[in-house]
Design a protein around this motif. Structure first.
Motif, short mmCIF file in Angstrom:
data_model
loop_
_atom_site.label_atom_id
_atom_site.label_comp_id
_atom_site.label_asym_id
_atom_site.label_seq_id
_atom_site.Cartn_x
_atom_site.Cartn_y
_atom_site.Cartn_z
N UNK A 4 9.37 -17.03 0.40
CA UNK A 4 8.43 -16.47 -0.37
C UNK A 4 7.30 -15.68 0.54
N UNK A 5 6.99 -14.63 0.13
CA UNK A 5 5.85 -14.05 1.28
C UNK A 5 4.61 -13.26 0.50
N UNK A 6 3.31 -13.57 1.04
CA UNK A 6 2.15 -12.87 0.57
C UNK A 6 1.82 -11.66 1.67
N UNK A 7 1.82 -10.55 1.14
CA UNK A 7 1.83 -9.48 2.05
C UNK A 7 0.01 -8.74 1.96
N UNK A 8 -0.32 -8.60 3.28
CA UNK A 8 -1.65 -8.03 3.33
C UNK A 8 -1.55 -6.52 2.87
N UNK A 9 -2.70 -5.81 2.86
CA UNK A 9 -2.73 -4.48 2.38
C UNK A 9 -1.85 -3.59 3.26
N UNK A 10 -1.95 -4.01 4.70
CA UNK A 10 -1.21 -3.52 5.52
C UNK A 10 0.17 -3.52 5.51
N UNK A 11 0.83 -4.38 4.87
CA UNK A 11 2.35 -4.93 4.75
C UNK A 11 2.74 -5.71 5.61
N UNK A 42 4.91 0.95 3.11
CA UNK A 42 4.53 1.39 1.44
C UNK A 42 6.09 1.68 0.91
N UNK A 43 6.86 2.32 1.64
CA UNK A 43 8.30 2.55 1.24
C UNK A 43 9.15 1.48 1.07
#
Length: 123
Positions: A4-11, A42-43
């Motif tokens: 399980x991963x939490x991503x930053x705005x930069x991915x 983003x894709x």
């Protein structure tokens, strides 16, 4: 294994764990090492992250490093002088104390040792 991963705005994976956490997304078939070295566009495509650039040292850090280098050089010089005096000048000192050589001979030996090993200059 599912991570399980939490991503930053930069991915960039900002948190990786085995148990879900609020806002985390399940990612299957990827290792922690892979996630740490990649970011998600983003894709949804995974791309390698460029290595982090080292930060330039601050003027304070550079001054501290220079002071530490000077202190180390001074300590090395002091040890070298101590050993050279013990080998070359101290025997003359004891001979002078017994009246076998002049005080000038002993002081000349001390001066020669110190001339060979000058103190390092401050940066």
């Amino acid at each position: 294994m599912i991570l399980h991963v939490l991503f930053t705005e930069d991915g960039i994976p900002g948190w990786i764990g085995e148990a879900p956490r609020e806002g985390s997304e399940p990612v299957e078939g990827l290792t922690v090492a892979f996630l740490a070295a990649h970011r998600r566009t983003a894709r949804g495509k995974w791309v390698a992250r460029s290595p982090a650039r080292p930060e330039a040292p601050t003027p304070e850090a550079m001054a501290e490093a220079a002071e530490a280098a000077h202190a180390a050089a001074l300590a090395q010089r002091d040890e070298t002088v101590r050993l050279a005096l013990a080998a070359e000048a101290d025997p003359l000192f004891f001979r002078w104390q017994r009246g076998e050589v002049s005080q000038e001979a002993w002081l000349d030996a001390v001066a020669r040792v110190k001339a060979r090993h000058p103190k390092p200059e401050r940066p």
